[in-house]
Design a protein around this motif. Structure first.
Motif, short mmCIF file in Angstrom:
data_model
loop_
_atom_site.label_atom_id
_atom_site.label_comp_id
_atom_site.label_asym_id
_atom_site.label_seq_id
_atom_site.Cartn_x
_atom_site.Cartn_y
_atom_site.Cartn_z
N ASP A 62 0.84 -1.20 0.00
CA ASP A 62 0.00 0.00 0.00
C ASP A 62 0.87 1.25 0.00
O ASP A 62 1.39 1.66 1.04
CB ASP A 62 -0.92 -0.02 1.23
CG ASP A 62 -1.90 1.16 1.23
OD1 ASP A 62 -2.09 1.76 0.15
OD2 ASP A 62 -2.46 1.46 2.30
N PHE A 63 1.06 1.84 -1.16
CA PHE A 63 1.81 3.09 -1.28
C PHE A 63 1.39 3.80 -2.56
O PHE A 63 0.75 3.21 -3.43
CB PHE A 63 3.32 2.86 -1.25
CG PHE A 63 3.89 2.23 -2.51
CD1 PHE A 63 4.61 2.98 -3.42
CD2 PHE A 63 3.71 0.86 -2.76
CE1 PHE A 63 5.14 2.41 -4.55
CE2 PHE A 63 4.24 0.29 -3.89
CZ PHE A 63 4.96 1.05 -4.81
N ASP A 64 1.75 5.08 -2.67
CA ASP A 64 1.36 5.91 -3.81
C ASP A 64 2.43 5.81 -4.89
O ASP A 64 3.49 6.43 -4.79
CB ASP A 64 1.20 7.36 -3.34
CG ASP A 64 0.58 8.27 -4.41
OD1 ASP A 64 0.72 7.95 -5.60
OD2 ASP A 64 -0.02 9.29 -4.03
N MET A 65 2.14 5.05 -5.94
CA MET A 65 3.12 4.85 -7.01
C MET A 65 3.47 6.16 -7.71
O MET A 65 4.63 6.42 -8.02
CB MET A 65 2.57 3.84 -8.03
CG MET A 65 3.44 3.67 -9.27
SD MET A 65 5.13 3.14 -8.89
CE MET A 65 4.86 1.41 -8.50
N GLU A 66 2.47 7.01 -7.96
CA GLU A 66 2.76 8.27 -8.66
C GLU A 66 3.69 9.15 -7.83
O GLU A 66 4.60 9.78 -8.37
CB GLU A 66 1.47 9.02 -8.97
CG GLU A 66 1.71 10.29 -9.79
CD GLU A 66 0.44 10.88 -10.36
OE1 GLU A 66 0.52 11.58 -11.38
OE2 GLU A 66 -0.63 10.64 -9.77
N LYS A 67 3.48 9.18 -6.52
CA LYS A 67 4.35 9.97 -5.65
C LYS A 67 5.78 9.45 -5.73
O LYS A 67 6.74 10.24 -5.77
CB LYS A 67 3.84 9.89 -4.21
CG LYS A 67 4.69 10.66 -3.21
CD LYS A 67 4.14 10.53 -1.80
CE LYS A 67 5.03 11.23 -0.79
NZ LYS A 67 4.52 11.07 0.60
N THR A 68 5.95 8.13 -5.76
CA THR A 68 7.29 7.55 -5.85
C THR A 68 7.94 7.87 -7.19
O THR A 68 9.13 8.21 -7.26
CB THR A 68 7.22 6.03 -5.66
OG1 THR A 68 6.70 5.75 -4.36
CG2 THR A 68 8.60 5.40 -5.78
N LEU A 69 7.17 7.80 -8.27
CA LEU A 69 7.71 8.14 -9.59
C LEU A 69 8.14 9.60 -9.65
O LEU A 69 9.18 9.93 -10.23
CB LEU A 69 6.66 7.86 -10.68
CG LEU A 69 6.33 6.39 -10.96
CD1 LEU A 69 5.17 6.28 -11.94
CD2 LEU A 69 7.56 5.65 -11.49
#
Length: 286
Positions: A62-69
């Motif tokens: 559960d994490f924000d992929m867009e934020k990581t990108l």
């Protein structure tokens, strides 16, 4: 379709990625970065679809992929760009992480390359190319200014000295600006800002490093992944501040990171201690 990729052992000792992982716990920066390699074509490009990428990379966490990108973009590990209204991503220095061979190396890239505005020409109403590449335009402007400069020298009066100074300054920084601008575009996919302050900083760098070395150091600087440079967006101000340090790194091929500096400092400290002990032992023997 995902592809088989490899991970080099040194990936797990990458200081910049380790720092980013530590400062953004729960974003899974390193695993995401390695995971998107499997989605890239042979040139390191992929479709910028965070929700779809999430299904292929760590789908059960559960994490924000867009934020990581976007974190990877901010620190120049990945670049986001658009072509014909569609968003794509590109792993910067993809060739440093992967060696493409076999059938894939022979196939054309799956995704379009970023559009370099410096290489585009303006189109006229009939579709013909009416503009010239910015670099070519600058060269022509420089030639015209040199001619004007010679004409001004032939004239007498106060006007000649007043106009010659800015012309000399702009010609003086042309080479370093062209190298900085080209390398900046390659890293960030946008044009850098140029204003009077930047011109003055560039002129100062040329004065300190010389006209031959300064452009090379500017290009080298844009490839530097020091955390401080990345956070500052590789500004000309940082380049000016560390000009001599960067020139040394460029000339020697050794980048002085914080860890490396600490190692050198410890080595020097240990050397001083041993030298003192040796001197004391010799004094006692004497």
């Amino acid at each position: 379709m995902a592809r088989i990729r490899t991970i080099k052992p040194e990936f797990f000792r990458h200081e910049g990625l380790q720092d980013l992982e530590r400062d953004n716990q729960g974003s899974y920066v390193m695993l995401t970065f390695a995971g998107i390699w499997t989605l890239c074509d042979k040139s390191g490009r992929f479709e910028w679809k965070p929700r779809t990428i999430k299904l292929d990379v760590l789908p059960f966490l559960d994490f924000d992929m867009e934020k990581t990108l976007l974190l990877l973009c901010r620190f120049s590990y990945v670049r986001r760009y658009e072509v014909d209204g569609k968003a794509y991503g590109e792993v910067i220095h993809f060739a440093d992480h992967q060696r493409i061979s076999g059938k894939e190396a022979q196939d054309p890239g799956r995704y379009p390359e970023p559009i370099d505005p410096a290489k585009e020409t303006k189109k006229g109403s009939a579709g013909e190319a009416t503009g010239k590449q910015p670099v070519a335009q600058e060269k022509e402007k420089e030639k015209e200014k040199e001619k004007e400069k010679e004409k001004e020298k032939e004239k007498e009066g106060n006007g000649s000295s007043a106009t010659a100074l800015p012309q000399r300054a702009e010609t003086k920084t042309a080479a370093i600006w062209n190298c900085y601008r080209s390398a900046y575009w390659q890293r960030y996919g946008v044009e850098p800002v140029r204003n009077a302050k930047v011109n003055g900083q560039l002129a100062n760098i040329v004065d300190r490093l010389g006209g031959e070395d300064a452009p090379c150091v500017a290009e080298f600087y844009l490839g530097h992944s020091s955390r401080w440079y990345v956070e500052k967006g590789h500004s000309v101000e940082c380049l000016q501040k560390d000009a001599e340090k960067l020139r040394t790194e460029w000339a020697t091929g050794q980048r002085i990171t914080t860890t490396r500096a600490r190692q050198l400092d410890r080595t020097q400290t240990n050397g001083d201690v041993f030298a003192k002990l040796i001197a004391e032992a010799e004094a006692q023997r004497g």
